[in-house]
Design a protein around this motif. Structure first.
Motif, PDB file in Angstrom:
ATOM      1  N   MET A   1       0.845  -1.201   0.000  1.00  0.00           N
ATOM      2  CA  MET A   1       0.000   0.000   0.000  1.00  0.00           C
ATOM      3  C   MET A   1       0.879   1.250   0.000  1.00  0.00           C
ATOM      4  O   MET A   1       1.894   1.296   0.701  1.00  0.00           O
ATOM      5  CB  MET A   1      -0.913   0.026   1.229  1.00  0.00           C
ATOM      6  N   TYR A   2       0.491   2.214  -0.787  1.00  0.00           N
ATOM      7  CA  TYR A   2       1.202   3.489  -0.839  1.00  0.00           C
ATOM      8  C   TYR A   2       0.610   4.453   0.189  1.00  0.00           C
ATOM      9  O   TYR A   2      -0.590   4.391   0.495  1.00  0.00           O
ATOM     10  CB  TYR A   2       1.090   4.115  -2.223  1.00  0.00           C
ATOM     11  N   GLN A   3       1.446   5.362   0.661  1.00  0.00           N
ATOM     12  CA  GLN A   3       0.888   6.436   1.480  1.00  0.00           C
ATOM     13  C   GLN A   3      -0.028   7.307   0.627  1.00  0.00           C
ATOM     14  O   GLN A   3      -1.111   7.683   1.059  1.00  0.00           O
ATOM     15  CB  GLN A   3       2.023   7.286   2.083  1.00  0.00           C
ATOM     16  N   THR A   4       0.428   7.603  -0.608  1.00  0.00           N
ATOM     17  CA  THR A   4      -0.354   8.489  -1.473  1.00  0.00           C
ATOM     18  C   THR A   4      -0.276   8.042  -2.922  1.00  0.00           C
ATOM     19  O   THR A   4       0.817   7.727  -3.418  1.00  0.00           O
ATOM     20  CB  THR A   4       0.140   9.946  -1.373  1.00  0.00           C
ATOM     21  N   ILE A   5      -1.413   8.014  -3.581  1.00  0.00           N
ATOM     22  CA  ILE A   5      -1.476   7.853  -5.037  1.00  0.00           C
ATOM     23  C   ILE A   5      -1.905   9.188  -5.625  1.00  0.00           C
ATOM     24  O   ILE A   5      -2.903   9.786  -5.193  1.00  0.00           O
ATOM     25  CB  ILE A   5      -2.492   6.766  -5.454  1.00  0.00           C
TER      26      ILE A   5
ATOM     27  N   PHE B   1       4.913   7.502  -2.345  1.00  0.00           N
ATOM     28  CA  PHE B   1       3.837   7.876  -3.262  1.00  0.00           C
ATOM     29  C   PHE B   1       4.116   7.342  -4.659  1.00  0.00           C
ATOM     30  O   PHE B   1       5.245   6.955  -5.004  1.00  0.00           O
ATOM     31  CB  PHE B   1       3.669   9.400  -3.320  1.00  0.00           C
ATOM     32  N   LEU B   2       3.058   7.351  -5.476  1.00  0.00           N
ATOM     33  CA  LEU B   2       3.161   6.960  -6.879  1.00  0.00           C
ATOM     34  C   LEU B   2       2.257   7.880  -7.689  1.00  0.00           C
ATOM     35  O   LEU B   2       1.135   8.183  -7.286  1.00  0.00           O
ATOM     36  CB  LEU B   2       2.723   5.506  -7.079  1.00  0.00           C
TER      37      LEU B   2
ATOM     38  N   HIS C   1      -8.963   3.206   3.855  1.00  0.00           N
ATOM     39  CA  HIS C   1      -7.995   3.450   2.785  1.00  0.00           C
ATOM     40  C   HIS C   1      -8.734   3.409   1.446  1.00  0.00           C
ATOM     41  O   HIS C   1      -9.874   2.984   1.356  1.00  0.00           O
ATOM     42  CB  HIS C   1      -6.831   2.458   2.827  1.00  0.00           C
ATOM     43  N   PHE C   2      -8.054   3.874   0.419  1.00  0.00           N
ATOM     44  CA  PHE C   2      -8.666   4.000  -0.902  1.00  0.00           C
ATOM     45  C   PHE C   2      -8.235   2.854  -1.816  1.00  0.00           C
ATOM     46  O   PHE C   2      -7.083   2.397  -1.762  1.00  0.00           O
ATOM     47  CB  PHE C   2      -8.269   5.333  -1.545  1.00  0.00           C
ATOM     48  N   LEU C   3      -9.161   2.416  -2.638  1.00  0.00           N
ATOM     49  CA  LEU C   3      -8.880   1.432  -3.682  1.00  0.00           C
ATOM     50  C   LEU C   3      -9.068   2.117  -5.027  1.00  0.00           C
ATOM     51  O   LEU C   3     -10.103   2.750  -5.272  1.00  0.00           O
ATOM     52  CB  LEU C   3      -9.804   0.230  -3.548  1.00  0.00           C
ATOM     53  N   ILE C   4      -8.068   2.006  -5.887  1.00  0.00           N
ATOM     54  CA  ILE C   4      -8.092   2.644  -7.203  1.00  0.00           C
ATOM     55  C   ILE C   4      -8.018   1.557  -8.257  1.00  0.00           C
ATOM     56  O   ILE C   4      -6.973   0.913  -8.444  1.00  0.00           O
ATOM     57  CB  ILE C   4      -6.915   3.631  -7.375  1.00  0.00           C
ATOM     58  N   GLU C   5      -9.141   1.322  -8.917  1.00  0.00           N
ATOM     59  CA  GLU C   5      -9.193   0.291  -9.959  1.00  0.00           C
ATOM     60  C   GLU C   5      -8.742   0.888 -11.289  1.00  0.00           C
ATOM     61  O   GLU C   5      -9.225   1.938 -11.709  1.00  0.00           O
ATOM     62  CB  GLU C   5     -10.616  -0.252 -10.091  1.00  0.00           C
ATOM     63  N   THR C   6      -7.819   0.205 -11.968  1.00  0.00           N
ATOM     64  CA  THR C   6      -7.282   0.696 -13.235  1.00  0.00           C
ATOM     65  C   THR C   6      -7.300  -0.422 -14.276  1.00  0.00           C
ATOM     66  O   THR C   6      -7.688  -1.558 -13.993  1.00  0.00           O
ATOM     67  CB  THR C   6      -5.833   1.190 -13.061  1.00  0.00           C
ATOM     68  N   ASN C   7      -6.851  -0.088 -15.472  1.00  0.00           N
ATOM     69  CA  ASN C   7      -6.764  -1.079 -16.545  1.00  0.00           C
ATOM     70  C   ASN C   7      -5.635  -2.085 -16.326  1.00  0.00           C
ATOM     71  O   ASN C   7      -5.535  -3.079 -17.045  1.00  0.00           O
ATOM     72  CB  ASN C   7      -6.569  -0.380 -17.894  1.00  0.00           C
TER      73      ASN C   7
ATOM     74  N   GLU D   1      -3.394   5.265   1.314  1.00  0.00           N
ATOM     75  CA  GLU D   1      -3.987   5.956   2.454  1.00  0.00           C
ATOM     76  C   GLU D   1      -4.551   7.314   2.042  1.00  0.00           C
ATOM     77  O   GLU D   1      -5.512   7.807   2.645  1.00  0.00           O
ATOM     78  CB  GLU D   1      -2.928   6.143   3.546  1.00  0.00           C
ATOM     79  N   ASN D   2      -3.924   7.899   1.027  1.00  0.00           N
ATOM     80  CA  ASN D   2      -4.353   9.208   0.526  1.00  0.00           C
ATOM     81  C   ASN D   2      -4.419   9.168  -1.002  1.00  0.00           C
ATOM     82  O   ASN D   2      -3.646   8.445  -1.645  1.00  0.00           O
ATOM     83  CB  ASN D   2      -3.370  10.314   0.930  1.00  0.00           C
TER      84      ASN D   2
END
Length: 346
Positions: A1-5, A27-28, A106-112, A119-120
């Motif tokens: 898990m990243y602190q920030t995307i 971060f990424l 925390h956040f989940l970001i679905e991508t291709n 976390e952020n």
């Protein structure tokens, strides 16, 4: 898990990364384009910024060249690549976000490619995702070549005959001037054009804006409200001269069309062969699956980029904190503020 995307690797996303790196944050930065600077590279060939180089840099790295001249869009694209390389910012391109939601704090970001966890999240995609084109265009004949300004490259794109540019912003004005050099050109506007010089005395007008506090004016301040009410001006007098010389012919607001004819607010009509829709963009945040984030117009509910959802931020919006928030010259201040908020959450 990243602190920030960070979603978006344009000027806002990169400067956000710059400040997070200074704070030793994990971060990424992800972006749907295949290369950094693509959004600048893809614009029309003759695009020149209305801010000189001295006001077209991000924190930490000056844009190379004469500080008083005006950079091209390719210069800015190259500058963003250099910025990423200089500060070794972690960026993954070709990553398109389809959905984001919050689960267990925390956040989940679905991508291709995969689902990221963070976390952020900083949404740094800017406010302009979908070209805005009037609904009546569907009534126009296919004999008319229609292009949004984001699709236009140069005069060779167009068919023979006249051209109608719809929209009186900076892009519409620049495109109209360029096209007027070789064909009959009309410019449809819905408001009175305001022209400001690029320089006053030997100083850039943005130097004067700084001195007068215009670029730093808050949106709800007296000065901010005054500037916003007037709308964005056209910097430089190239369009004004072209209008005075009869090379660009002004028309009122385009309100309807049928076949090869466009009708305007003053009830005049025009038979056209080409139309450039310099009518701006619409925001599209439908992929954010979190309640209470958007207003009825689909715009983010935020204060200085901070939302009511802990850990979710926006960056690069027009008038986010001031006149320069969506510009290279002002986005850094907003990014630093958000980076400090993120750092305090740890």
């Amino acid at each position: 898990m990243y602190q920030t995307i960070i979603i978006g690797a344009g000027q806002a996303g990169l400067v956000m990364g710059y400040y997070l790196k200074q704070l030793d944050q994990s971060f990424l930065i992800i972006d749907k384009s295949e290369a950094i600077g693509s959004s600048w590279k893809s614009r029309y060939d003759s695009l020149i910024l209305f801010t000189p180089r001295q006001y077209s840099s991000l924190p930490g790295l000056k844009l190379a060249g004469n500080p008083h001249d005006y950079p091209t869009k390719d210069e800015i694209a190259g500058y963003l690549i250099t910025y990423r390389e200089t500060f070794q910012l972690p960026v993954q391109t070709g990553i398109e976000v389809s959905r984001i939601w919050k689960e267990n704090n925390h956040f989940l970001i679905e991508t291709n490619k995969q689902i990221y966890e963070a976390e952020n999240v900083v949404v740094a995609t800017g406010p302009f995702q979908k070209p805005h084109i009037p609904a009546f265009t569907k009534n126009l004949s296919t004999d008319i070549l229609q292009l949004h300004s984001s699709e236009y490259k140069n005069p060779a794109n167009l068919r023979k005959g006249n051209v109608l540019v719809v929209g009186g912003g900076s892009s519409g004005g620049q495109i109209a001037v360029e096209l007027s050099e070789e064909r009959e050109t009309y410019l449809s506007i819905g408001h009175k054009l305001q022209f400001l010089p690029n320089q006053i005395g030997n100083k850039s007008i943005f130097w004067w804006f700084d001195m007068l506090g215009i670029t730093k004016a808050a949106p709800d301040s007296w000065l901010g409200r005054k500037v916003r009410a007037k709308g964005d001006p056209i910097f430089g007098y190239e369009l004004k001269k072209a209008i005075e010389m009869g090379k660009v012919i002004l028309k009122s607001r385009a309100i309807s069309g049928e076949g090869t004819t466009v009708q305007f607010q003053d009830k005049s009509i025009l038979h056209v062969q080409n139309i450039i829709w310099a009518t701006g963009f619409q925001s599209d945040y439908s992929w954010i699956n979190i309640k209470g984030i958007l207003d009825q117009q689909g715009m983010p509910l935020q204060t200085k980029g901070e939302t009511n959802i802990p850990g979710l931020y926006f960056l690069g919006l027009p008038w986010q904190t001031c006149r320069g928030s969506a510009l290279l010259l002002g986005v850094g201040k907003d990014a630093q503020y958000i980076a400090e908020l993120i750092d305090k959450r740890d």
